[in-house]
Design a protein around this motif. Structure first.
Motif, short mmCIF file in Angstrom:
data_model
loop_
_atom_site.label_atom_id
_atom_site.label_comp_id
_atom_site.label_asym_id
_atom_site.label_seq_id
_atom_site.Cartn_x
_atom_site.Cartn_y
_atom_site.Cartn_z
N SER A 168 0.81 -1.21 0.00
CA SER A 168 0.00 0.00 0.00
C SER A 168 0.85 1.27 0.00
CB SER A 168 -0.90 -0.02 1.24
OG SER A 168 -2.05 0.73 1.04
N MET A 215 -0.33 -5.29 9.22
CA MET A 215 -0.33 -4.62 7.91
C MET A 215 -0.47 -3.12 8.09
SD MET A 215 -3.05 -5.23 4.86
CE MET A 215 -3.67 -3.84 3.94
N TRP A 216 -1.36 -2.70 8.98
CA TRP A 216 -1.62 -1.26 9.14
C TRP A 216 -0.54 -0.56 9.94
CZ3 TRP A 216 -3.94 1.64 5.93
CH2 TRP A 216 -4.78 1.02 5.01
N SER A 236 -7.07 6.12 1.41
CA SER A 236 -7.10 4.84 2.11
C SER A 236 -6.49 4.90 3.52
CB SER A 236 -6.36 3.79 1.27
OG SER A 236 -6.23 2.58 1.97
N HIS A 248 0.25 -2.12 -6.83
CA HIS A 248 -0.72 -1.98 -5.76
C HIS A 248 -2.14 -2.17 -6.27
CE1 HIS A 248 -2.60 0.63 -2.34
NE2 HIS A 248 -2.86 -0.66 -2.20
N PRO A 249 -2.67 -3.40 -6.15
CA PRO A 249 -4.07 -3.61 -6.54
C PRO A 249 -4.98 -2.99 -5.48
CG PRO A 249 -3.16 -5.64 -5.62
CD PRO A 249 -2.04 -4.63 -5.65
N LEU A 250 -5.91 -2.13 -5.92
CA LEU A 250 -6.83 -1.51 -4.95
C LEU A 250 -8.01 -2.44 -4.75
CD1 LEU A 250 -6.79 2.23 -6.08
CD2 LEU A 250 -5.18 0.97 -4.64
N ALA A 251 -7.72 -3.51 -4.02
CA ALA A 251 -8.74 -4.53 -3.79
C ALA A 251 -8.47 -5.14 -2.43
CB ALA A 251 -8.67 -5.62 -4.86
N GLY A 252 -9.50 -5.61 -1.79
CA GLY A 252 -9.30 -6.25 -0.50
C GLY A 252 -10.58 -6.23 0.29
N THR A 253 -10.51 -6.86 1.44
CA THR A 253 -11.62 -6.82 2.39
C THR A 253 -10.96 -6.58 3.74
OG1 THR A 253 -11.55 -9.15 3.04
CG2 THR A 253 -12.81 -8.61 1.05
N GLU A 254 -11.76 -6.53 4.79
CA GLU A 254 -11.18 -6.35 6.12
C GLU A 254 -10.65 -7.67 6.67
OE1 GLU A 254 -14.23 -6.23 5.14
OE2 GLU A 254 -15.71 -6.68 6.68
N ARG A 301 -16.14 -0.60 9.35
CA ARG A 301 -15.88 -1.94 8.79
C ARG A 301 -14.37 -2.21 8.68
NH1 ARG A 301 -14.22 -3.86 4.02
NH2 ARG A 301 -14.50 -1.87 2.97
N ILE A 302 -13.65 -1.23 8.15
CA ILE A 302 -12.22 -1.46 7.90
C ILE A 302 -11.38 -1.48 9.19
CG2 ILE A 302 -12.16 -0.73 5.49
CD1 ILE A 302 -11.45 2.07 6.35
N HIS A 332 -8.55 4.63 7.16
CA HIS A 332 -8.31 3.52 8.10
C HIS A 332 -7.97 4.06 9.50
CE1 HIS A 332 -8.39 0.86 4.59
NE2 HIS A 332 -8.45 -0.16 5.44
#
Ligand code: TYR
Length: 282
Positions: A98, A229-230, A185, A121-127, A221-222, A189
């Motif tokens: 990211s 990771m964060w 993003s 960097h694919p802008l895809a994901g879930t929590e 949600r996120i 977060h």
């Protein structure tokens, strides 16, 4: 076949989903997985995310045409160092992190300035995170940013990879990427983490949780995302992120002042401008 062998290092949500999509495409002869956990490799094989796996990065990247590091930004350097012995001069290496500026600097430090590294960097994901969270259509229709903006044969190979799994690819410089992502993003977060912590510190938050309504759920949600990771993203993109946090504090202070002053027109104007911006999003 468009690709002979692709090695994915790190079989979490992103690496696992990429493996699944690549295998489904039928356009890759062999997808090799590398993970530090033998149990994760076993699950990845069971779920059909990879053809074969190893816990040894150098062995896993041997003879790969393309290597994708799908690990938290803070692990990237160590993973490259561990894989280096197995890389050829013509192996194209990319990542999914990211944050892009520090990743480019680390790739250059470990692999040399003439190595075929392209940031991705694919802008895809879930929590959700981990091998069980992998989804076969995660990248369908998603945007994928490649850095740097300059045109090279290596970048074309990485572009072909992401297009194969359904992404729309755009390119830009790492610095532009890191500033944009701080706003779109990384700041959101940080706000989600802070919002739910603010709620959690109330004495009766347990009892009140049943009243957490749609807005609260949408906004937080996120906050269920992976803490490691964060942590790594916040540290690696601290400059742009601190600037965005300052800007957000200014807006929140403005709102606070209007509420404290009972200034209805100011509040209405603030919310009105916000609504216009939100409704104007593509
Ligand atoms: N995890 C985020 C979500 O659930 C998506 C995301 C995508 C996060 C890319 C980070 C990132 O780099 O919406």
């Amino acid at each position: 076949m468009p690709f002979r062998r692709i090695t994915i290092i790190g079989l979490g949500l992103i690496g696992g989903s990429l493996g699944l999509a690549l295998r489904r495409s039928g356009a890759v002869e062999e997808v090799v997985g590398v993970d530090q956990s033998a149990a994760v490799l076993e699950r990845a094989r069971e779920r059909g995310l990879i053809d074969r796996g190893t816990t040894d990065p150098a062995a896993g990247v041997r003879d790969a045409e393309l290597v994708v590091a799908a690990v938290p930004v803070g692990c990237f350097r160590g993973v490259l160092e561990a894989a280096r012995g197995g890389l050829e001069r013509d192996t194209v290496v990319t990542d999914v992190g990211s944050v892009k500026g520090p990743v480019h600097a680390e790739a250059e430090a470990v692999l040399g300035a003439d190595a075929l590294f392209v940031g991705g960097h694919p802008l895809a994901g879930t929590e959700d995170s981990g091998v069980e969270a992998a989804l076969d259509r995660l990248f369908d229709g998603a945007l994928c940013i490649l850095t740097p903006a300059s045109d090279t044969p290596a970048r074309d190979r990485v572009k072909a990879l992401w297009e194969l799994v359904g992404c729309q690819v755009v390119t830009m410089d790492a610095e532009a990427h890191d500033r944009i992502l701080a706003a779109t993003s990384h700041l959101p977060h940080m706000l989600a983490f802070s919002l739910i912590r603010t709620f959690g510190e109330l004495d009766d938050s347990d009892r009140l949780a049943q009243f957490a309504a749609g807005g609260f759920r949408d906004l937080t949600r996120i906050a269920g995302s992976d803490p490691v990771m964060w942590r790594d993203i916040a540290l690696a993109n601290s400059g742009p992120l601190l600037e965005m946090i300052d800007r957000f504090e200014d807006r929140l202070s403005e709102l606070r002042r209007a509420i404290a002053a009972g200034d209805g027109p100011a509040l209405q104007a603030f919310f009105g401008e916000a609504r216009t911006l939100r409704r104007g999003l593509p």
